[in-house]
Write an enzyme that holds these catalytic residues in place. Structure first.
Site, PDB file in Angstrom:
ATOM      1  N   GLN A  26       0.798  -1.222   0.000  1.00 48.13           N
ATOM      2  CA  GLN A  26       0.000   0.000   0.000  1.00 48.13           C
ATOM      3  C   GLN A  26       0.832   1.274   0.000  1.00 48.13           C
ATOM      4  O   GLN A  26       0.332   2.326  -0.382  1.00 48.13           O
ATOM      5  CB  GLN A  26      -0.947  -0.006   1.204  1.00 48.13           C
ATOM      6  CG  GLN A  26      -1.995  -1.104   1.113  1.00 48.13           C
ATOM      7  CD  GLN A  26      -2.931  -1.135   2.304  1.00 48.13           C
ATOM      8  OE1 GLN A  26      -2.615  -1.737   3.322  1.00 48.13           O
ATOM      9  NE2 GLN A  26      -4.068  -0.474   2.197  1.00 48.13           N
ATOM     10  N   HIS A  46      -1.716  -5.617 -12.905  1.00 48.08           N
ATOM     11  CA  HIS A  46      -1.128  -5.477 -14.248  1.00 48.08           C
ATOM     12  C   HIS A  46      -1.892  -6.281 -15.299  1.00 48.08           C
ATOM     13  O   HIS A  46      -1.977  -5.883 -16.449  1.00 48.08           O
ATOM     14  CB  HIS A  46       0.342  -5.907 -14.231  1.00 48.08           C
ATOM     15  CG  HIS A  46       1.205  -5.006 -13.392  1.00 48.08           C
ATOM     16  ND1 HIS A  46       2.415  -5.388 -12.860  1.00 48.08           N
ATOM     17  CD2 HIS A  46       1.006  -3.732 -12.980  1.00 48.08           C
ATOM     18  CE1 HIS A  46       2.922  -4.389 -12.149  1.00 48.08           C
ATOM     19  NE2 HIS A  46       2.094  -3.378 -12.213  1.00 48.08           N
ATOM     20  N   ASP A  59       2.242   0.354  -8.090  1.00 53.03           N
ATOM     21  CA  ASP A  59       3.592   0.423  -8.683  1.00 53.03           C
ATOM     22  C   ASP A  59       4.460   1.484  -8.003  1.00 53.03           C
ATOM     23  O   ASP A  59       5.649   1.268  -7.782  1.00 53.03           O
ATOM     24  CB  ASP A  59       3.511   0.760 -10.185  1.00 53.03           C
ATOM     25  CG  ASP A  59       3.018  -0.414 -11.028  1.00 53.03           C
ATOM     26  OD1 ASP A  59       2.649  -1.463 -10.436  1.00 53.03           O
ATOM     27  OD2 ASP A  59       2.986  -0.279 -12.269  1.00 53.03           O
ATOM     28  N   ARG A  84       4.001   0.418  12.867  1.00 56.76           N
ATOM     29  CA  ARG A  84       3.766  -0.915  12.324  1.00 56.76           C
ATOM     30  C   ARG A  84       3.842  -0.841  10.806  1.00 56.76           C
ATOM     31  O   ARG A  84       3.108  -0.068  10.182  1.00 56.76           O
ATOM     32  CB  ARG A  84       2.387  -1.425  12.758  1.00 56.76           C
ATOM     33  CG  ARG A  84       1.979  -2.705  12.084  1.00 56.76           C
ATOM     34  CD  ARG A  84       0.602  -3.219  12.522  1.00 56.76           C
ATOM     35  NE  ARG A  84       0.281  -4.392  11.724  1.00 56.76           N
ATOM     36  CZ  ARG A  84      -0.875  -4.608  11.104  1.00 56.76           C
ATOM     37  NH1 ARG A  84      -1.870  -3.743  11.220  1.00 56.76           N
ATOM     38  NH2 ARG A  84      -1.056  -5.680  10.374  1.00 56.76           N
ATOM     39  N   HIS A 129       1.198  -9.075   4.893  1.00 63.23           N
ATOM     40  CA  HIS A 129       0.017  -8.215   4.748  1.00 63.23           C
ATOM     41  C   HIS A 129      -0.416  -8.263   3.274  1.00 63.23           C
ATOM     42  O   HIS A 129      -0.312  -7.277   2.550  1.00 63.23           O
ATOM     43  CB  HIS A 129       0.333  -6.796   5.220  1.00 63.23           C
ATOM     44  CG  HIS A 129      -0.876  -5.939   5.495  1.00 63.23           C
ATOM     45  ND1 HIS A 129      -1.078  -5.284   6.684  1.00 63.23           N
ATOM     46  CD2 HIS A 129      -1.959  -5.632   4.726  1.00 63.23           C
ATOM     47  CE1 HIS A 129      -2.220  -4.597   6.641  1.00 63.23           C
ATOM     48  NE2 HIS A 129      -2.775  -4.789   5.450  1.00 63.23           N
ATOM     49  N   ASN A 173      -1.610 -10.596   8.727  1.00 66.00           N
ATOM     50  CA  ASN A 173      -2.655  -9.590   8.875  1.00 66.00           C
ATOM     51  C   ASN A 173      -3.989 -10.095   8.336  1.00 66.00           C
ATOM     52  O   ASN A 173      -4.116 -10.341   7.141  1.00 66.00           O
ATOM     53  CB  ASN A 173      -2.269  -8.312   8.114  1.00 66.00           C
ATOM     54  CG  ASN A 173      -3.317  -7.212   8.281  1.00 66.00           C
ATOM     55  OD1 ASN A 173      -3.446  -6.640   9.374  1.00 66.00           O
ATOM     56  ND2 ASN A 173      -4.074  -6.938   7.234  1.00 66.00           N
ATOM     57  N   GLU A 174      -4.966 -10.240   9.214  1.00 63.64           N
ATOM     58  CA  GLU A 174      -6.359 -10.496   8.847  1.00 63.64           C
ATOM     59  C   GLU A 174      -6.598 -11.758   8.015  1.00 63.64           C
ATOM     60  O   GLU A 174      -6.882 -11.696   6.817  1.00 63.64           O
ATOM     61  CB  GLU A 174      -6.940  -9.285   8.109  1.00 63.64           C
ATOM     62  CG  GLU A 174      -6.951  -8.037   8.962  1.00 63.64           C
ATOM     63  CD  GLU A 174      -7.623  -6.858   8.267  1.00 63.64           C
ATOM     64  OE1 GLU A 174      -7.882  -6.930   7.070  1.00 63.64           O
ATOM     65  OE2 GLU A 174      -7.883  -5.863   8.951  1.00 63.64           O
ATOM     66  N   ASN A 316      -7.735  -5.397  14.444  1.00 65.16           N
ATOM     67  CA  ASN A 316      -7.926  -4.322  13.468  1.00 65.16           C
ATOM     68  C   ASN A 316      -9.405  -4.003  13.478  1.00 65.16           C
ATOM     69  O   ASN A 316     -10.228  -4.856  13.151  1.00 65.16           O
ATOM     70  CB  ASN A 316      -7.528  -4.760  12.045  1.00 65.16           C
ATOM     71  CG  ASN A 316      -6.034  -4.927  11.895  1.00 65.16           C
ATOM     72  OD1 ASN A 316      -5.262  -4.576  12.790  1.00 65.16           O
ATOM     73  ND2 ASN A 316      -5.623  -5.445  10.757  1.00 65.16           N
ATOM     74  N   TYR A 318     -12.695  -1.292  12.597  1.00 60.65           N
ATOM     75  CA  TYR A 318     -13.185  -0.141  11.836  1.00 60.65           C
ATOM     76  C   TYR A 318     -14.636   0.193  12.076  1.00 60.65           C
ATOM     77  O   TYR A 318     -14.999   1.355  12.193  1.00 60.65           O
ATOM     78  CB  TYR A 318     -12.956  -0.379  10.333  1.00 60.65           C
ATOM     79  CG  TYR A 318     -11.491  -0.329   9.956  1.00 60.65           C
ATOM     80  CD1 TYR A 318     -10.898   0.846   9.533  1.00 60.65           C
ATOM     81  CD2 TYR A 318     -10.690  -1.466  10.064  1.00 60.65           C
ATOM     82  CE1 TYR A 318      -9.548   0.908   9.219  1.00 60.65           C
ATOM     83  CE2 TYR A 318      -9.337  -1.414   9.749  1.00 60.65           C
ATOM     84  CZ  TYR A 318      -8.778  -0.226   9.329  1.00 60.65           C
ATOM     85  OH  TYR A 318      -7.446  -0.161   9.036  1.00 60.65           O
ATOM     86  N   GLU A 386      -4.831  -1.727  14.109  1.00 62.35           N
ATOM     87  CA  GLU A 386      -5.329  -0.804  13.077  1.00 62.35           C
ATOM     88  C   GLU A 386      -6.653  -0.246  13.549  1.00 62.35           C
ATOM     89  O   GLU A 386      -7.455  -0.967  14.145  1.00 62.35           O
ATOM     90  CB  GLU A 386      -5.624  -1.508  11.742  1.00 62.35           C
ATOM     91  CG  GLU A 386      -4.445  -1.845  10.906  1.00 62.35           C
ATOM     92  CD  GLU A 386      -4.844  -2.532   9.583  1.00 62.35           C
ATOM     93  OE1 GLU A 386      -5.974  -2.324   9.085  1.00 62.35           O
ATOM     94  OE2 GLU A 386      -4.001  -3.273   9.070  1.00 62.35           O
TER      95      GLU A 386
HETATM   96  C1  PNW Z   1      -7.855  -3.406   6.709  1.00 53.35           C
HETATM   97  N1  PNW Z   1     -13.955  -4.922   8.267  1.00 53.35           N
HETATM   98  O1  PNW Z   1      -8.833  -4.281   6.196  1.00 53.35           O
HETATM   99  C2  PNW Z   1      -6.511  -3.735   6.078  1.00 53.35           C
HETATM  100  O2  PNW Z   1      -5.674  -4.435   6.965  1.00 53.35           O
HETATM  101  C3  PNW Z   1      -5.782  -2.543   5.516  1.00 53.35           C
HETATM  102  O3  PNW Z   1      -4.759  -2.967   4.642  1.00 53.35           O
HETATM  103  C4  PNW Z   1      -6.759  -1.617   4.834  1.00 53.35           C
HETATM  104  O4  PNW Z   1      -6.146  -0.580   4.131  1.00 53.35           O
HETATM  105  C5  PNW Z   1      -7.676  -1.076   5.903  1.00 53.35           C
HETATM  106  O5  PNW Z   1      -8.319  -2.116   6.614  1.00 53.35           O
HETATM  107  C6  PNW Z   1      -8.763  -0.145   5.367  1.00 53.35           C
HETATM  108  O6  PNW Z   1      -9.641  -0.826   4.524  1.00 53.35           O
HETATM  109  C7  PNW Z   1     -10.103  -4.369   6.746  1.00 53.35           C
HETATM  110  O7  PNW Z   1     -14.388  -6.066   8.426  1.00 53.35           O
HETATM  111  C8  PNW Z   1     -10.681  -5.609   6.834  1.00 53.35           C
HETATM  112  O8  PNW Z   1     -14.680  -3.950   8.558  1.00 53.35           O
HETATM  113  C9  PNW Z   1     -11.940  -5.795   7.332  1.00 53.35           C
HETATM  114  C10 PNW Z   1     -12.669  -4.727   7.773  1.00 53.35           C
HETATM  115  C11 PNW Z   1     -12.116  -3.477   7.707  1.00 53.35           C
HETATM  116  C12 PNW Z   1     -10.851  -3.293   7.184  1.00 53.35           C
END
Ligand code: PNW
Length: 491
Positions: A26, A46, A59, A84, A129, A173-174, A316, A318, A386
């Site tokens: 990213q 690509h 890129d 991180r 990741h 990661n995730e 992580n 959100y 996150e």
């Molecule tokens: C993360 N959800 O993904 C990622 O680890 C990052 O790379 C990404 O840029 C960031 O969130 C923002 O999207 C997510 O279930 C995975 O709500 C799942 C969820 C949110 C974010």
């Protein structure tokens, strides 16, 4: 002024770790420089550019490969305790295999790590990741059980070269996003869309890969290097839509499917998959005419190998959704994770929307997630690895919603700590704007704005950067704080 004057007095402990996070694909760019091998995101963007919303790719991205000193300067401006970042597997091992190490990659990460250490910023490194070497994908990636050996070999290279200075490792990661979005559907590379088996095959092999990397660290590196090693999950808050037992069960099933499937085998007392979701997948599989569950079982030996393999639980977080037992109408009886769950998801109209359609500001969602993990797994050490907010492109440096989001999230953190959660740190996503996967550059998550028109990829502090800095420095949330100017300095 917000009626929160009592809460103003609560503060974060001096040793609470505040930081920011990014990931290699990213931010790094330099996709084919200095011997880096192709990864699945290079390959997909690509060869199938239309899968990305704005037809873009990583890129160049924020070009952190060339701008790492500026990135560390930003960490100093913010006064961060930790940063991180993730290591690019195919930069370090261009073929995916540990038989060939790229010295330029070792030098790049050494430079980044050493620059951080110069200013006493703790490096927290994620091994994986989402940017699998393309060569390994061609051999099946996480659908191939040998991924566990390939990943261990890669992890050992990372510990050997960086473990003298990196004391905090996140293996993966995730898991759910890797397995479900990448293998079970089409919302991440390698867009395999193997709906019946992809998610679950990947889940088992990913857990074995993680466990191998953990045991390698624990047995062969921790005795001399003395760090921590763990894993990070995407944890959203899933509340039942109503108080009915059916809706409550649907919400529990969603929790089990989204994170329990990946974290129960590591964190539960008995090990293995969570029972309700495993039972559901097994029943559906039988109805569909499969001779055994589409979720491959662990042997007793594998169960024991995976159990207990994390020094902390990385969250992580959100957003949130409301879950009901209402049947999904559009499933068409195709075997899939969605069909297995068979639930309805709802978002109340009054939750503030962000620049990402899936991300809403949901009241107390981080608090609820931290409490759930705390209770589900008997009070593990937790880190928020996150947490962040997406702006659409019109929002520039005056990111007031992000400020509101971070203040609310950190209030949740204080509440969770008060309630006894063993939370040691918090990392904001993200240090700088970056390539947001399938959404390309159409969403911005950074505390710093990146000018993608500028070949130098200039970074400029947003309002949220000043607010975060103020919290990190003073260790409390001051709702009356407003930056005096938008000129950022190092204190
Ligand atoms: C993360 N959800 O993904 C990622 O680890 C990052 O790379 C990404 O840029 C960031 O969130 C923002 O999207 C997510 O279930 C995975 O709500 C799942 C969820 C949110 C974010």
């Amino acid at each position: 002024s917000h009626g929160l004057s009592v809460k103003h007095q609560r503060s974060f402990a001096a040793d609470f770790v505040f930081g920011c996070a990014t990931a290699s694909y990213q931010v790094e760019g330099a996709w084919n420089e200095d011997g880096k091998g192709e990864n699945i995101w290079d390959h997909m963007t690509h060869n199938k550019p239309t899968v990305i919303k704005d037809l873009s790719n990583g890129d160049v991205a924020a070009d952190s490969y060339h701008n790492y000193k500026r990135d560390v300067e930003i960490m100093r401006e913010l006064g961060l305790d930790a940063y991180r970042f993730s290591l690019s597997w195919s930069r370090i091992l261009p073929t995916g295999f540990a038989s060939e190490i790229n010295p330029a990659a070792i030098e790049y990460y050494n430079n980044l790590i050493n620059e951080m250490l110069k200013y006493d910023i703790k490096p927290m490194a994620t091994l994986y990741h989402w940017d699998l070497p393309q060569k390994l994908q061609e051999l099946g990636g996480f659908a191939n059980p040998l991924i566990a050996e390939w990943f261990e070999d890669y992890a050992r290279v990372a510990y050997e070269h960086f473990g003298d200075r990196v004391k905090f490792w996140i293996t993966i990661n995730e898991p759910k996003e890797i397995c479900h979005q990448g293998y079970g559907s089409t919302t991440m590379a390698p867009i395999l869309n193997s709906t019946a088996f992809g998610t679950y095959l990947c889940a088992k092999h990913l857990l074995l890969a993680h466990a191998n990397a953990y045991h390698a660290y624990n047995n062969d590196f921790r005795p001399t290097q003395g760090g921590e090693c763990g894993i990070t999950f995407a944890v959203s808050w899933y509340d039942a839509l109503t108080d009915s037992d059916e809706d409550k069960f649907a919400a529990e099933l969603k929790k089990q499917g989204d994170y329990g499937l990946y974290s129960d085998p590591i964190f539960s007392e008995e090990g293995g998959y969570p029972t309700d979701i495993a039972k559901r997948i097994s029943e559906k599989s039988a109805q569909q005419g499969f001779s055994k569950s589409r979720l491959p079982e662990f042997t007793e030996e594998e169960k024991a190998w995976v159990r207990g393999t994390s020094d902390f639980y990385g969250v992580n977080h959100y957003t949130a959704k409301l879950i009901s037992a209402t049947e999904h109408k559009e499933l068409n009886d195709v075997p899939s994770y969605e069909d297995d769950l068979d639930i309805g998801t709802f978002v109340p109209e009054d939750w503030q929307k962000s620049g990402a359609d899936w991300l809403m500001m949901a009241p107390k969602s981080l608090y609820n997630c931290l409490m759930d993990v705390h209770e589900r797994y008997n009070a593990p050490v937790l880190y928020v690895t996150e947490n962040g907010w997406a702006d659409s492109l019109e929002v520039g440096l005056s990111d007031d919603l992000r400020v509101e989001y971070y203040r609310a999230a950190l209030e949740d953190v204080l509440d969770a700590i008060d309630a006894g959660v063993n939370l040691k740190g918090y990392l904001a996503w993200s240090l700088i704007d970056n390539f947001e996967w399938m959404s390309g550059y159409s969403q911005r998550f950074g505390l710093y704005y990146v000018d993608y028109e500028d070949p130098a990829r200039t970074r400029t502090a947003k309002k949220s950067a000043f607010v975060y800095k103020h919290i990190v420095k003073n260790r409390y949330i001051d709702y009356d704080y407003e930056p005096e100017s938008m000129t950022m300095t190092i204190d």
